[in-house]
Design a protein around this motif. Structure first.
Motif, PDB file in Angstrom:
ATOM      1  N   GLY A 172       0.772  -1.236   0.000  1.00  9.58           N
ATOM      2  CA  GLY A 172       0.000   0.000   0.000  1.00  9.58           C
ATOM      3  C   GLY A 172       0.799   1.279   0.000  1.00  9.58           C
ATOM      4  N   GLY A 173       2.123   1.168  -0.162  1.00  8.73           N
ATOM      5  CA  GLY A 173       2.963   2.356  -0.212  1.00  8.73           C
ATOM      6  C   GLY A 173       2.996   3.096   1.116  1.00  8.73           C
ATOM      7  N   TYR A 174       3.249   4.391   1.028  1.00  6.50           N
ATOM      8  CA  TYR A 174       3.312   5.223   2.231  1.00  6.50           C
ATOM      9  C   TYR A 174       1.908   5.604   2.680  1.00  6.50           C
ATOM     10  CZ  TYR A 174       8.329   5.827   1.358  1.00  6.50           C
ATOM     11  OH  TYR A 174       9.666   5.617   1.166  1.00  6.50           O
ATOM     12  N   LYS A 175       1.614   5.360   3.953  1.00  7.94           N
ATOM     13  CA  LYS A 175       0.329   5.768   4.515  1.00  7.94           C
ATOM     14  C   LYS A 175       0.339   7.274   4.776  1.00  7.94           C
ATOM     15  CE  LYS A 175      -1.365   1.526   4.843  1.00  7.94           C
ATOM     16  NZ  LYS A 175      -0.204   0.720   4.385  1.00  7.94           N
ATOM     17  N   ASP A 176      -0.855   7.845   4.967  1.00 11.46           N
ATOM     18  CA  ASP A 176      -0.987   9.296   5.100  1.00 11.46           C
ATOM     19  C   ASP A 176      -0.662   9.748   6.525  1.00 11.46           C
ATOM     20  OD1 ASP A 176      -1.477  11.913   4.510  1.00 11.46           O
ATOM     21  OD2 ASP A 176      -3.665  11.754   4.687  1.00 11.46           O
ATOM     22  N   PHE A 177       0.624   9.672   6.870  1.00  9.05           N
ATOM     23  CA  PHE A 177       1.133  10.180   8.138  1.00  9.05           C
ATOM     24  C   PHE A 177       2.144  11.278   7.811  1.00  9.05           C
ATOM     25  CE2 PHE A 177      -0.787   6.324   9.373  1.00  9.05           C
ATOM     26  CZ  PHE A 177      -0.921   6.281  10.756  1.00  9.05           C
ATOM     27  N   LYS A 178       2.223  12.305   8.641  1.00  7.78           N
ATOM     28  CA  LYS A 178       3.084  13.451   8.344  1.00  7.78           C
ATOM     29  C   LYS A 178       4.530  13.224   8.754  1.00  7.78           C
ATOM     30  CE  LYS A 178      -0.363  15.906   6.809  1.00  7.78           C
ATOM     31  NZ  LYS A 178      -0.480  16.162   5.346  1.00  7.78           N
ATOM     32  N   GLN A 179       4.756  12.555   9.893  1.00  2.62           N
ATOM     33  CA  GLN A 179       6.098  12.409  10.434  1.00  2.62           C
ATOM     34  C   GLN A 179       6.565  10.954  10.504  1.00  2.62           C
ATOM     35  OE1 GLN A 179       8.058  14.916  11.129  1.00  2.62           O
ATOM     36  NE2 GLN A 179       6.640  16.624  11.103  1.00  2.62           N
ATOM     37  N   THR A 180       5.650  10.029  10.592  1.00  3.00           N
ATOM     38  CA  THR A 180       6.021   8.632  10.854  1.00  3.00           C
ATOM     39  C   THR A 180       5.693   7.696   9.698  1.00  3.00           C
ATOM     40  OG1 THR A 180       3.898   8.204  11.955  1.00  3.00           O
ATOM     41  CG2 THR A 180       5.724   8.941  13.349  1.00  3.00           C
ATOM     42  N   THR A 217       5.751  19.177  18.953  1.00  2.00           N
ATOM     43  CA  THR A 217       4.436  19.741  18.711  1.00  2.00           C
ATOM     44  C   THR A 217       3.334  18.753  19.064  1.00  2.00           C
ATOM     45  OG1 THR A 217       4.357  18.968  16.424  1.00  2.00           O
ATOM     46  CG2 THR A 217       5.345  21.125  16.807  1.00  2.00           C
ATOM     47  N   LEU A 218       2.156  19.322  19.369  1.00  4.58           N
ATOM     48  CA  LEU A 218       0.988  18.513  19.692  1.00  4.58           C
ATOM     49  C   LEU A 218       0.617  17.612  18.513  1.00  4.58           C
ATOM     50  CD1 LEU A 218      -1.271  17.854  21.681  1.00  4.58           C
ATOM     51  CD2 LEU A 218      -2.585  19.763  20.726  1.00  4.58           C
ATOM     52  N   LEU A 219       0.792  18.125  17.298  1.00  3.82           N
ATOM     53  CA  LEU A 219       0.499  17.334  16.109  1.00  3.82           C
ATOM     54  C   LEU A 219       1.347  16.069  16.072  1.00  3.82           C
ATOM     55  CD1 LEU A 219      -0.934  17.064  13.359  1.00  3.82           C
ATOM     56  CD2 LEU A 219       0.949  18.364  12.346  1.00  3.82           C
ATOM     57  N   TYR A 220       2.634  16.206  16.408  1.00  2.00           N
ATOM     58  CA  TYR A 220       3.516  15.041  16.399  1.00  2.00           C
ATOM     59  C   TYR A 220       3.080  14.035  17.466  1.00  2.00           C
ATOM     60  CZ  TYR A 220       7.662  12.146  16.164  1.00  2.00           C
ATOM     61  OH  TYR A 220       8.487  11.069  16.027  1.00  2.00           O
ATOM     62  N   ILE A 221       2.725  14.517  18.643  1.00  2.00           N
ATOM     63  CA  ILE A 221       2.302  13.621  19.718  1.00  2.00           C
ATOM     64  C   ILE A 221       1.050  12.849  19.307  1.00  2.00           C
ATOM     65  CG2 ILE A 221       1.382  13.560  22.072  1.00  2.00           C
ATOM     66  CD1 ILE A 221       3.243  15.938  22.687  1.00  2.00           C
ATOM     67  N   ILE A 244       4.371   0.807  27.112  1.00  2.00           N
ATOM     68  CA  ILE A 244       5.780   1.201  27.192  1.00  2.00           C
ATOM     69  C   ILE A 244       6.088   2.308  26.196  1.00  2.00           C
ATOM     70  CG2 ILE A 244       8.157   0.430  26.772  1.00  2.00           C
ATOM     71  CD1 ILE A 244       7.305  -2.317  27.869  1.00  2.00           C
ATOM     72  N   ASN A 245       5.593   2.146  24.981  1.00  2.00           N
ATOM     73  CA  ASN A 245       5.877   3.133  23.935  1.00  2.00           C
ATOM     74  C   ASN A 245       5.212   4.478  24.219  1.00  2.00           C
ATOM     75  OD1 ASN A 245       7.411   1.266  22.623  1.00  2.00           O
ATOM     76  ND2 ASN A 245       5.922   0.824  21.018  1.00  2.00           N
ATOM     77  N   PHE A 246       4.072   4.440  24.903  1.00  4.20           N
ATOM     78  CA  PHE A 246       3.432   5.702  25.264  1.00  4.20           C
ATOM     79  C   PHE A 246       4.370   6.540  26.127  1.00  4.20           C
ATOM     80  CE2 PHE A 246       1.068   8.154  28.453  1.00  4.20           C
ATOM     81  CZ  PHE A 246       0.410   9.032  27.618  1.00  4.20           C
ATOM     82  N   PHE A 247       5.006   5.906  27.093  1.00  2.00           N
ATOM     83  CA  PHE A 247       5.911   6.628  27.975  1.00  2.00           C
ATOM     84  C   PHE A 247       7.232   6.973  27.282  1.00  2.00           C
ATOM     85  CE2 PHE A 247       3.075   4.675  31.076  1.00  2.00           C
ATOM     86  CZ  PHE A 247       2.850   5.740  31.936  1.00  2.00           C
ATOM     87  N   CYS A 248       7.750   6.037  26.491  1.00  2.00           N
ATOM     88  CA  CYS A 248       9.072   6.247  25.888  1.00  2.00           C
ATOM     89  C   CYS A 248       9.041   7.160  24.669  1.00  2.00           C
ATOM     90  CB  CYS A 248       9.670   4.894  25.489  1.00  2.00           C
ATOM     91  SG  CYS A 248      10.094   3.848  26.882  1.00  2.00           S
ATOM     92  N   ARG A 249       7.958   7.124  23.894  1.00  2.80           N
ATOM     93  CA  ARG A 249       7.926   7.838  22.623  1.00  2.80           C
ATOM     94  C   ARG A 249       7.024   9.066  22.636  1.00  2.80           C
ATOM     95  NH1 ARG A 249      10.126   5.458  18.258  1.00  2.80           N
ATOM     96  NH2 ARG A 249       8.797   6.743  16.925  1.00  2.80           N
ATOM     97  N   VAL A 250       6.052   9.102  23.560  1.00  2.00           N
ATOM     98  CA  VAL A 250       5.101  10.206  23.560  1.00  2.00           C
ATOM     99  C   VAL A 250       5.420  11.228  24.651  1.00  2.00           C
ATOM    100  CG1 VAL A 250       2.681  10.863  23.814  1.00  2.00           C
ATOM    101  CG2 VAL A 250       3.286   8.786  22.547  1.00  2.00           C
ATOM    102  N   LEU A 251       5.550  10.779  25.892  1.00  2.33           N
ATOM    103  CA  LEU A 251       5.769  11.709  26.989  1.00  2.33           C
ATOM    104  C   LEU A 251       7.088  12.457  26.869  1.00  2.33           C
ATOM    105  CD1 LEU A 251       4.362   9.812  30.101  1.00  2.33           C
ATOM    106  CD2 LEU A 251       3.234  11.465  28.601  1.00  2.33           C
ATOM    107  N   VAL A 252       8.094  11.818  26.242  1.00  3.31           N
ATOM    108  CA  VAL A 252       9.390  12.484  26.086  1.00  3.31           C
ATOM    109  C   VAL A 252       9.273  13.743  25.228  1.00  3.31           C
ATOM    110  CG1 VAL A 252      10.126  11.210  24.026  1.00  3.31           C
ATOM    111  CG2 VAL A 252      11.847  12.054  25.633  1.00  3.31           C
ATOM    112  N   ARG A 253       8.246  13.803  24.381  1.00  5.12           N
ATOM    113  CA  ARG A 253       8.066  14.974  23.516  1.00  5.12           C
ATOM    114  C   ARG A 253       7.617  16.207  24.289  1.00  5.12           C
ATOM    115  NH1 ARG A 253      11.171  12.874  19.816  1.00  5.12           N
ATOM    116  NH2 ARG A 253      10.388  10.879  19.055  1.00  5.12           N
TER     117      ARG A 253
END
Length: 270
Positions: A172-180, A217-221, A244-253
């Motif tokens: 399906g190629g690249y999905k419609d995400f801005k950063q990820t 940015t809030l958009l990235y979170i 785990i990822n919520f704490f490691c990848r989201v809260l750090v932002r």
């Protein structure tokens, strides 16, 4: 198998034309020169950027320029570019990065050694605009390490990767995400049995000056949360991984940008 390959880039109005010129030079001066360079122009671009393309055409003739009438974002631009790539092997390259001299030769050799490989990338070196080194971003090497690493972080350096176009289109190629969008793509590839193999060498220099504040940015979170939910929905993450990822990848932002930069340099490197 045919080992001819395309290089896929997208460029838009905010890309630095001088960096873009250097990026193209690093492509056309390789030990193994690509058979074509596909450049997707994502909306209107400055005259200085147009002139870079015209100047490089005098040195390298196999440009395939695809124009989008308005800015669509990288996911749509890259999907459009994939449709216009002549060859099945496609190397990614961002408009402000610098490929090492033997990058493509080393990556083609990976496909020659193992035809089952779908994606290969390597280490990248983060640099500032004045040339300061911020450190090497390593990636896992064995396929087992790739699958384990994926649960926490992207196992592929996107700007330094080369992949098989047909497999990318199949998932399906690249999905419609801005950063990820690239991280999502690796998840789709692994979910569908694609083999990822990385090279233990620096293949690319990446300019990172403005990346850290943008990732706060809030958009990235919100997108990070959406990304983790997507992986959970396709059974690439369990509930424990999600927490785990919520704490490691989201809260750090949420930490101040200067502190985030220090964390990134000291703890989020390879």
């Amino acid at each position: 198998m045919d080992y001819k390959f395309s290089v896929l880039m997208s460029v838009y109005k905010n890309d630095n034309s001088e960096y873009f010129s250097i990026a193209l030079d690093s492509i056309i001066n390789q030990t193994l020169v690509p058979n074509e360079i596909v450049i997707v122009i994502d909306g209107e671009i400055p005259e200085t950027t147009e002139k870079v393309i015209e100047e490089k055409k005098k040195i390298y003739s196999n440009f395939n320029v695809v124009r989008l009438p308005k800015n669509q974002g990288q996911s749509i631009a890259l999907n459009e570019g994939l449709k216009n790539c002549t060859y099945n092997l496609v190397a990614r390259m961002d408009a402000d990065d610098i490929s090492e001299f033997e990058r493509f030769e080393k990556q083609i050799n990976v496909f020659k050694e193992d035809n089952k490989v779908v994606v290969t990338s390597g280490y990248t070196l983060d640099v500032s605009s004045n040339g300061d080194d911020y450190g090497i971003r390593e990636v896992p090497l064995s396929f087992e390490e790739v699958k384990k690493y994926f649960k926490r972080r992207s196992p592929v350096n996107h700007g330094a990767c080369m992949y098989k176009r047909d497999f990318i289109l199949k998932v399906g190629g690249y999905k419609d995400f801005k950063q990820t969008q690239d991280y999502i793509l690796w998840g789709d590839i692994l979910k569908n049995g694609g083999l990822i193999k990385n090279i233990p060498e620096v293949l690319l220099k990446v300019r990172v000056d403005d990346n850290y504040s943008r990732k706060r940015t809030l958009l990235y979170i919100k997108e990070e949360l959406k990304t983790q939910k997507y992986f959970y929905s396709i059974s690439m993450l369990g509930k424990k991984d999600l927490i785990i990822n919520f704490f490691c990848r989201v809260l750090v932002r949420l930490v101040p940008s200067k502190l985030l930069f220090i964390i990134y340099k000291k703890f989020l490197r390879g």
